[in-house]
Design an enzyme around this catalytic site. Structure first.
Site, PDB file in Angstrom:
ATOM      1  CB  SER A 408      -0.873   0.046   1.251  1.00  0.00           C
ATOM      2  OG  SER A 408      -1.609  -1.128   1.393  1.00  0.00           O
ATOM      3  CG  HIS A 429      -2.237  -0.554  -4.171  1.00  0.00           C
ATOM      4  ND1 HIS A 429      -2.636   0.735  -3.905  1.00  0.00           N
ATOM      5  CD2 HIS A 429      -2.503  -1.253  -3.041  1.00  0.00           C
ATOM      6  CE1 HIS A 429      -3.112   0.807  -2.678  1.00  0.00           C
ATOM      7  NE2 HIS A 429      -3.037  -0.385  -2.138  1.00  0.00           N
ATOM      8  CD  GLU A 441      -3.055   3.650  -6.606  1.00  0.00           C
ATOM      9  OE1 GLU A 441      -3.062   4.879  -6.632  1.00  0.00           O
ATOM     10  OE2 GLU A 441      -2.706   3.019  -5.589  1.00  0.00           O
ATOM     11  CG  ASN A 479      -3.652   4.038   0.256  1.00  0.00           C
ATOM     12  OD1 ASN A 479      -4.874   4.167   0.273  1.00  0.00           O
ATOM     13  ND2 ASN A 479      -3.074   2.859   0.316  1.00  0.00           N
TER      14      ASN A 479
END
Ligand code: 3HC
Ligand code: NAI
Length: 699
Positions: A408, A429, A441, A479
């Site tokens: 992450s 991801h 991602e 994120n």
């Protein structure tokens, strides 16, 4: 080159459409269709077949023409010409007949389709309604309830189902043209009439009194903030209550209202952004891709299991690697349970479940990974552990295998450098639950090879994900922005607001859930544990997480143990406010020396969204995202950002970047530089009166 060709074969006039890639109803196609059908009225043909070249029947109006001045003939004019033909017109459908394309078919007198074909009216997904008679002809042919379902959900249906609802007259196996031709001969021989959907009238007494009201209520909840679903209901109601031409006029009026709405602009932006996101600058169609016929996943936990399911669903065998046999048994059991839920919901057959499970095998020995084409690591979020695993993979995997991490936050280059082949290392991801969430991602390290990126993009399509390329930075696109959003939510809370005020502001804005409800759902201990592993600098100011920490230390972990920012009913999971939480908030504010004050909803909304926009602008400025639409795709598909706002960057464009920039400058004065330093790109665009979209196109 003409896009419509016409020739007479025996007594059949064949109208052949060739407007690649998807035969969209561009201005040229509309013009040539009207001309061809008009001319065909005079010739010796007895019947006309409309058939398309390439991969599909007409896939709809040309969306790229929307928002521009309309050019005649309009689509309704084209349909009037078709319907008024003095000889029957047969639509011969392969691939997908969608939107305006299906409406063209519905205006034809007969419709035949390959059994593999699909038909549908997906306009609602673009914030629109079918604007060329779809809302009037479908209820007349298929019934009001079917029309409501089909047009408000926008999903295509199979030719077989369409036939059972009288939307298709004949399903063809084998060669479409041959089948359509013999159908044409049959119609000529039987002197078939000019069958028109407009000639059917619906008896209003057959329609349940509450039907429309119930639909309105249901869709007000399901499609919050969107006008198209409500307008569709009004159009279908008009199909019941009004003569055809008045119904068509109503449909036109409401179609234009939808077309001019911000929500449709936003949703059309997302349509093109999603397709654009798959294009990587510097790579082209000739970039080679590697074969991926087998996959290994390291770590069969929450993410690893879900990721494995994606590949099994696509028929690709998966080796699931765990530390020991118990880990394998646990991982496989979770996967099996997830498949069983799909079977129960009727989304999967027992046979399909068995097949998918047979494709997933558990292993503990890295030697067994010698022949896999792709490895995805999904172990605990710990850099040293990940580096250790990649060094091991470097020894065990064949040359040319792609080595990916589902991390992450960790630095992909640091992971890649644990191997002798950093060019083969990439971030993939996934989002939780990985078997359901659409977003992937794809994180490019500084040495990742082009063909590894191209292969990842292709693979994303195979496993049915929406992919976006991100550069390598802390938190990547999603994120990294989320951290800003979460921080402002915490700051608004400690400075004077409440979880319920903030959540309801964000939900009213259209987010699937507010930030505190999301925290409770994910489990507050996850963030807590993650913070323990961070340096003081990474963790940031105490006031941005002290409330969250205090709740975890009181054993309020969220939904999983019945209490977090809210209280949860153990039976129903219904959420209620808890005064105890506000006591914690007040104590923490006091400890941090913060004097709490009243918050208005606008400030909450602006602080939470503008901080996302500002970070998004920095991400663009640094080249982490290729274009603003990519950030929007990440947010809509991975973080519950409302589709009808088009993602944070499109939302900013719709507000005007000068407004956003001025407010950020005002926040900088009020709250300081630390969190409110405006991005240089945002400032430049605001002062030159440009949008992120325009900048992305010009780049
Ligand atoms: N208008 C303009 N361009 C379109 C288009 C359309 N209706 N549909 C697809 N395209 C373009 C895409 O942008 C893409 O362009 P690119 O190669 O430059 O990126 C190209 O065609 C290929 O599209 P896909 O990558 O999506 O190809 P797929 O094979 O994966 O999917 C499809 C094909 C199922 C037809 C899919 O493209 C699709 O769903 N298209 C949109 C269908 C739609 O929404 N139709 C309704 C339009 S609104 C309307 O008709 C209003 C009317 O009621 C008045
Ligand atoms: P998890 O704790 O549920 O699963 C990790 C699994 O890895 C465990 O089953 C563990 O036994 C196994 N494991 C540990 N060391 C191993 C080794 N050496 N060899 C083989 N297996 C080993 O963790 P989760 O949530 O699945 O996260 C995994 C990764 O995915 C992390 O990097 C995380 O940041 C990332 N991620 C997590 C998301 C989430 O919402 N949970 C979302 C997106 C990414």
């Amino acid at each position: 080159m003409p896009v419509v060709n016409y020739q007479i074969e025996n007594n059949v006039g064949v109208i052949s459409i060739n407007n690649p890639p998807v035969n969209a109803l561009s201005h040229t196609l509309r013009t040539e269709l009207v001309e061809t059908i008009t001319n065909a009225q005079q010739d010796e043909s007895k019947i006309l077949i409309m058939i398309c070249q390439g991969r599909t029947f007409i896939a709809g109006a040309d969306i790229s023409e929307f928002g521009k001045p309309p050019q005649p003939p309009s689509l309704p004019d084209v349909l009037t010409t078709i319907e008024a033909s003095n000889k029957p017109v047969i639509a011969a459908i392969h691939g997908q007949a969608l939107g305006g394309g299906f409406e063209v078919a519905l205006a034809c007198h007969y419709r035949c389709a390959l059994s593999s074909a699909k038909v549908g009216l997906p306009e609602v997904k673009l914030g629109l309604l079918p604007g060329a008679g779809g809302t009037q002809r479908v209820p007349r042919l298929a019934g009001v309830e079917m029309a409501l379902d089909m047009i408000t959900n926008g999903n295509p249906i199979s030719a077989e189902k369409a036939q059972s609802y009288k939307l298709i007259d004949k399903v063809i196996e084998g060669d479409l043209f041959a089948g359509a031709n013999s159908y044409a001969q049959e119609l000529i021989e039987t002197k078939a009439e000019l069958k028109k959907a407009r000639d059917i009238s619906i008896d209003p007494t057959t329609v349940n009194n509450d039907l429309f009201a119930n639909y309105r209520e249901k869709l007000a909840k399901r499609a919050r903030g969107q006008i198209a679903p409500q307008n569709i209901i009004s159009c279908i109601e008009a199909a019941v209550m009004l003569p055809m031409d008045e119904g068509l006029a109503k449909e036109r009026e409401l179609f234009i209202e939808c077309m001019q709405s911000n929500s449709s602009t936003a949703m059309r932006h997302l349509f093109f952004a999603q397709r654009e996101a798959t294009k990587v600058k510097g790579l082209n169609k000739d970039t080679p891709v590697r074969d991926v016929k087998s996959v290994a996943i390291i770590g069969g936990g929450t993410m690893g299991g879900g990721i494995a399911m994606n590949f099994a669903n696509a028929g690709i065998p998966v080796k699931l690697v765990e530390i020991n046999n118990e880990g394998i048994t646990r991982g496989l059991a979770i996967i099996e349970k997830n498949y069983s839920v799909s079977v129960k919901k009727g989304k999967l057959s027992e046979k399909q479940k068995t097949h998918c499970m047979s494709l997933i095998s558990g292993v503990i020995d890295y030697q067994e990974l010698a022949d896999v084409d792709l490895v995805i690591e999904a172990v605990f979020e710990n850099l040293a552990l990940k580096q250790e695993i990649f060094a091991e993979l470097d020894k065990s995997c064949k040359a040319g295998a792609i080595l990916a991490s589902n991390t992450s936050y960790q630095d992909i280059d640091k992971i890649a450098n644990a191997t002798q082949r950093p060019q083969d290392v990439i971030g993939l991801h996934f989002f939780s639950p990985a078997n359901i969430m659409k977003l992937l991602e794809i994180v490019r390290g500084s040495k990742t090879a082009d063909d590894v990126i191209a292969t990842s993009m292709k693979l994303a399509k195979i496993i049915n994900k929406v992919s976006v390329l991100s550069g390598n930075c802390y938190g990547f696109i999603g994120n990294r922005i989320l951290r800003q959003y979460a921080r402002e939510a915490q700051l608004c809370l400690i400075e004077g607001s409440s979880p319920q005020q903030i959540d309801s502001v964000m939900q009213n804005f259209g987010m699937a859930m507010g930030p505190f409800a999301v925290g409770d759902l994910a489990g507050l201990d996850i963030g807590y544990k993650a913070r323990q592993g961070l340096s003081d600098e990474q963790r940031g100011e105490e006031k941005t997480y002290c409330i969250a920490d205090a709740l975890v230390e009181m054993d309020r972990l969220g939904q999983k143990n019945g209490a977090g920012y809210y209280q949860y009913d153990p039976q129903t999971r219904a959420r209620s406010n808890d005064p105890l939480v506000m006591d914690v908030v007040e104590q923490q504010a006091k400890a941090q020396g913060i004097k709490r004050r009243q918050f208005d909803d606008d400030e909450i909304l602006n602080r939470l969204t503008f901080t996302m926009i500002n970070e998004g602008a920095k991400i663009l400025e640094e080249g982490i995202a290729q274009r603003s639409g990519d950030i929007d795709i990440v947010y809509v598909n991975g973080y519950g950002f409302p589709v009808f706002r088009g993602g944070p960057m499109q939302y900013a464009d719709s507000l005007g970047l000068k407004n956003v920039y001025d407010t950020i400058c005002q926040y900088r004065e009020q709250y300081g530089e630390q969190y409110w330093q405006a991005s240089v790109l945002l400032k430049d665009l605001a002062l030159s009166n440009k949008t992120f979209s325009e900048w992305s196109k010009d780049k």
